[in-house]
Design a protein around this motif. Structure first.
Motif, PDB file in Angstrom:
ATOM      1  N   UNK A   1       0.839  -1.211   0.000  1.00  0.00           N
ATOM      2  CA  UNK A   1       0.000   0.000   0.000  1.00  0.00           C
ATOM      3  C   UNK A   1       0.867   1.251   0.000  1.00  0.00           C
ATOM      4  N   UNK A   2       1.928   1.261   0.774  1.00  0.00           N
ATOM      5  CA  UNK A   2       2.816   2.431   0.831  1.00  0.00           C
ATOM      6  C   UNK A   2       3.529   2.663  -0.505  1.00  0.00           C
ATOM      7  N   UNK A   3       3.997   1.567  -1.125  1.00  0.00           N
ATOM      8  CA  UNK A   3       4.693   1.705  -2.409  1.00  0.00           C
ATOM      9  C   UNK A   3       3.754   2.225  -3.504  1.00  0.00           C
ATOM     10  N   UNK A   4       2.506   1.789  -3.447  1.00  0.00           N
ATOM     11  CA  UNK A   4       1.538   2.266  -4.450  1.00  0.00           C
ATOM     12  C   UNK A   4       1.303   3.776  -4.285  1.00  0.00           C
ATOM     13  N   UNK A   5       1.201   4.209  -3.063  1.00  0.00           N
ATOM     14  CA  UNK A   5       0.984   5.630  -2.824  1.00  0.00           C
ATOM     15  C   UNK A   5       2.215   6.440  -3.233  1.00  0.00           C
ATOM     16  N   UNK A   6       3.392   5.940  -2.995  1.00  0.00           N
ATOM     17  CA  UNK A   6       4.611   6.626  -3.387  1.00  0.00           C
ATOM     18  C   UNK A   6       4.720   6.698  -4.911  1.00  0.00           C
ATOM     19  N   UNK A   7       4.347   5.634  -5.572  1.00  0.00           N
ATOM     20  CA  UNK A   7       4.407   5.615  -7.035  1.00  0.00           C
ATOM     21  C   UNK A   7       3.411   6.613  -7.624  1.00  0.00           C
ATOM     22  N   UNK A   8       2.267   6.740  -7.036  1.00  0.00           N
ATOM     23  CA  UNK A   8       1.240   7.668  -7.515  1.00  0.00           C
ATOM     24  C   UNK A   8       1.721   9.107  -7.308  1.00  0.00           C
ATOM     25  N   UNK A   9       2.319   9.380  -6.166  1.00  0.00           N
ATOM     26  CA  UNK A   9       2.822  10.726  -5.939  1.00  0.00           C
ATOM     27  C   UNK A   9       3.968  11.063  -6.914  1.00  0.00           C
ATOM     28  N   UNK A  10       4.822  10.062  -7.175  1.00  0.00           N
ATOM     29  CA  UNK A  10       5.924  10.301  -8.127  1.00  0.00           C
ATOM     30  C   UNK A  10       5.388  10.566  -9.537  1.00  0.00           C
ATOM     31  N   UNK A  11       4.349   9.866  -9.924  1.00  0.00           N
ATOM     32  CA  UNK A  11       3.723  10.073 -11.251  1.00  0.00           C
ATOM     33  C   UNK A  11       3.104  11.462 -11.336  1.00  0.00           C
ATOM     34  N   UNK A  12       2.442  11.878 -10.340  1.00  0.00           N
ATOM     35  CA  UNK A  12       1.837  13.211 -10.337  1.00  0.00           C
ATOM     36  C   UNK A  12       2.927  14.301 -10.398  1.00  0.00           C
ATOM     37  N   UNK A  13       4.016  14.110  -9.722  1.00  0.00           N
ATOM     38  CA  UNK A  13       5.118  15.074  -9.770  1.00  0.00           C
ATOM     39  C   UNK A  13       5.727  15.147 -11.167  1.00  0.00           C
ATOM     40  N   UNK A  14       5.878  13.989 -11.813  1.00  0.00           N
ATOM     41  CA  UNK A  14       6.434  13.967 -13.176  1.00  0.00           C
ATOM     42  C   UNK A  14       5.517  14.690 -14.144  1.00  0.00           C
ATOM     43  N   UNK A  15       4.242  14.408 -14.012  1.00  0.00           N
ATOM     44  CA  UNK A  15       3.309  15.078 -14.927  1.00  0.00           C
ATOM     45  C   UNK A  15       3.316  16.605 -14.687  1.00  0.00           C
ATOM     46  N   UNK A  16       3.446  16.994 -13.481  1.00  0.00           N
ATOM     47  CA  UNK A  16       3.485  18.423 -13.175  1.00  0.00           C
ATOM     48  C   UNK A  16       4.758  19.065 -13.729  1.00  0.00           C
TER      49      UNK A  16
END
Length: 615
Positions: free
Chosen positions: A142-157
């Motif tokens: 669960x923690x890794x999924x949340x970290x991956x989602x935050x990293x994806x949002x940062x890249x898109x930004x």
């Protein structure tokens, strides 16, 4: 119906239930122990009760065993002793077959319960650790999924921002890819751990726990079966002794049925029969005719048939038959009937006179007749002296004739048994001596000779004893009175008593304490009465000295008819020992009485000895 499927989630309750089962077995085993203690205590009390009422040796209770009721009671006591033994058997079997076995089983039960529940706890701990591992993998995924989602949002930004350099965008893209890769790895690990947990959980609830619970169920069922078997053994232990207890009760019933009241009644007759006949009829005494007597006793003394004056007229002032001075008649009638006491240095009473036997009297005095009548009843004072520990005369002369005959016969039988025993031993030694003579290597014939001589002397002594008791027995059997002799003796006694009574009612007492007579009595009747009493009491009235005696021991003379003597005192002998152990002596003209023959040393006059030799 299995605890593993039905009670898969009741591990703690099963632990409590099995602990209760063990405590129940312990409580039942304590009950058996208490029952064993009760049986032992009951058996001990029964044995003590039986021992308490057993007849004591050399006591009256041992003699009572002749009666059928006493023998039945003795059988009851013996059977009660056996009955107590069966209760001891019950206690022993319960202690060995139930208590000891259950005590060992309880220890085994505790060990097995501990082992099974330790295995169940290990299974519980294993599934709990698997669950914790699964939870940790899940949280990590669960923690890794949340970290991956935050990293994806940062890249898109970063990618949409024109002011950001291309390098920064590339860096954000690589970081997002890394986080996605980590989330993918966590997912794979979580799936693997989840599959493994499901497998372990299925095995735990469908295989491990059912097996463990099944073992616990089997253990509890064995406990229940063992309790039932113990209760069956409990009843069988009692049932095994019931036949023996029944035999004991049957013996008691048989002993009760063997009681014979007629036989016991006959034994009472044999025990207390004196051998005397019943007294004859009392003759009619006619008091209608008044009897006249003379004024004084001197006329009686002067009118004796032999013409002899009364040698004691000076001392017999106012004396009147049958009441002589100092109540001499009663002293004669109440002379000691029991055997004399033994001297201080002797262990048995002496009934043999130190002097020669006195000559037989030609005519039996009235006092002897009255004494013979008085001895027709059992001499109770003799029995009392025996109860106080007095010695029994060797010839049993303290008993009535019939009882004395029985005792003498019993003694003769005992001596004959001893003679037979010694004879058998002598015969055996004689045969042994013959064997030694024929085979010297087996033994020395001379070694048997001293014992044979000793046995011969013993047999000779026993035969002498037997002859002595047989002589006494013959004497008793010869003296047992017949019906006619007893009737004649009683008739003579009553006639003598009647004459004494007829002469007494008219007596009066003078002021000085002596007896006088009515003046209106017939002198002829008085002379006739005096002559009659002179015939009967002449021997008692005039007793001359026949020798002297010296007291070897002091004697208190407390019984009626006896006299007190001191050691070394010299007295006059007026009547020698008649065979009853008493010698009559006189200290002065007014003081005389009986003393034990064994207490004095008698010196009879030569004239008396010569007269006795002639007779």
């Amino acid at each position: 119906m299995s605890w593993g499927t039905e009670l898969w989630d009741q591990f703690d309750n099963l632990d409590k239930h099995l602990q209760w089962g063990i405590e129940f077995v312990e409580r039942y085993n304590k009950f058996v122990k208490d029952r064993t203690d009760i049986e032992i205590s009951y058996a001990k009390q029964l044995r003590n009760l039986s021992k308490k009422y057993q007849p004591k040796k050399n006591s009256r209770e041992e003699e009572e065993q002749r009666f059928t009721s006493c023998r039945a009671f003795m059988t009851l006591l013996n059977e009660m002793n056996d009955y107590a033994g069966q209760h001891e058997v019950v206690a022993e079997n319960m202690s060995g077959m139930i208590f000891a076995e259950l005590a060992r089983y309880i220890q085994e039960l505790k060990q097995e319960k501990k082992m099974h529940f330790q295995e169940g706890r290990r299974a519980q701990q294993h599934i709990e650790s698997c669950w914790k591992q699964l939870e940790a993998s899940k949280r990590r995924f669960e923690r890794d999924c949340k970290e991956a989602e935050r990293a994806q949002q940062h890249f898109e930004k970063m990618d949409s921002d024109l002011n950001v350099t291309k390098a920064d965008v590339e860096k954000a893209r690589q970081q997002a890819q890394t986080r996605h890769q980590m989330a993918s790895d966590s997912k794979a690990e979580y799936c693997s751990i989840l599959q493994n947990f499901n497998k372990e959980q299925h095995e735990h609830y469908y295989t491990n726990i059912p097996n463990i619970f099944q073992k616990i169920q089997d253990l509890d069922e064995k406990r229940i079966v063992r309790i039932g078997d113990s209760m069956k053994t409990f009843s069988e232990v009692d049932r095994k002794v019931i036949p023996i207890i029944g035999k004991c009760l049957d013996e008691i019933t048989k002993a009760a049925e063997s009681i014979d009241e007629k036989q016991d009644t006959q034994l009472v007759i044999e025990s207390f029969k004196s051998g005397f006949e019943q007294p004859g009829d009392v003759e009619f005494e006619d008091f209608s005719q008044s009897m006249k007597r003379t004024v004084s006793e001197s006329s009686l003394s002067n009118n004796r048939p032999d013409g002899k004056p009364d040698s004691k007229s000076g001392k017999s002032k106012g004396k009147l038959w049958p009441f002589i001075k100092k109540n001499k008649l009663m002293s004669l009638l109440t002379s000691p009937h029991q055997p004399p006491p033994p001297p201080p240095s002797s262990t048995t009473p002496s009934a043999v006179s130190n002097g020669p036997q006195s000559p037989k009297q030609q005519k039996e005095p009235l006092s002897h007749r009255l004494n013979e009548f008085m001895t027709s009843k059992p001499k109770i004072h003799c029995f009392r002296s025996l109860k106080r520990g007095g010695s029994v005369p060797e010839d049993f002369n303290h008993l009535p004739p019939e009882q004395r005959r029985k005792k003498l016969q019993q003694k003769i039988d005992e001596i004959n048994k001893e003679i037979q025993k010694e004879s058998d031993e002598r015969d055996g030694l004689t045969k042994m001596k013959d064997v030694y003579v024929k085979n010297p290597q087996m033994g020395d014939p001379g070694s048997v000779a001293p014992r044979l001589a000793e046995i011969g002397q013993t047999i000779e002594k026993l035969r002498q004893e037997s002859q002595k008791f047989e002589a006494w027995l013959a004497e008793v059997e010869g003296r047992l009175p017949t019906k006619s002799d007893q009737s004649r003796r009683q008739s003579e006694m009553y006639e003598s008593q009647s004459s004494a009574v007829n002469n007494c009612p008219q007596d009066r007492e003078s002021p000085d304490g002596s007896y006088t007579e009515e003046q209106s009595q017939d002198p002829q009747l008085k002379v006739a009465a005096q002559n009659e009493f002179d015939d009967e009491f002449d021997d008692e009235e005039v007793l001359t000295s026949i020798g002297t005696c010296k007291a070897m021991y002091p004697f208190e003379g407390q019984n009626e008819g006896t006299i007190m003597i001191t050691e070394g005192e010299t007295l006059t002998v007026i009547e020698e020992d008649k065979g009853d152990g008493w010698t009559r002596v006189r200290r002065s003209e007014d003081e005389e009485g009986y003393v034990p023959t064994s207490y004095v040393e008698v010196y009879l006059d030569k004239s008396v000895k010569g007269a006795m030799t002639y007779i």
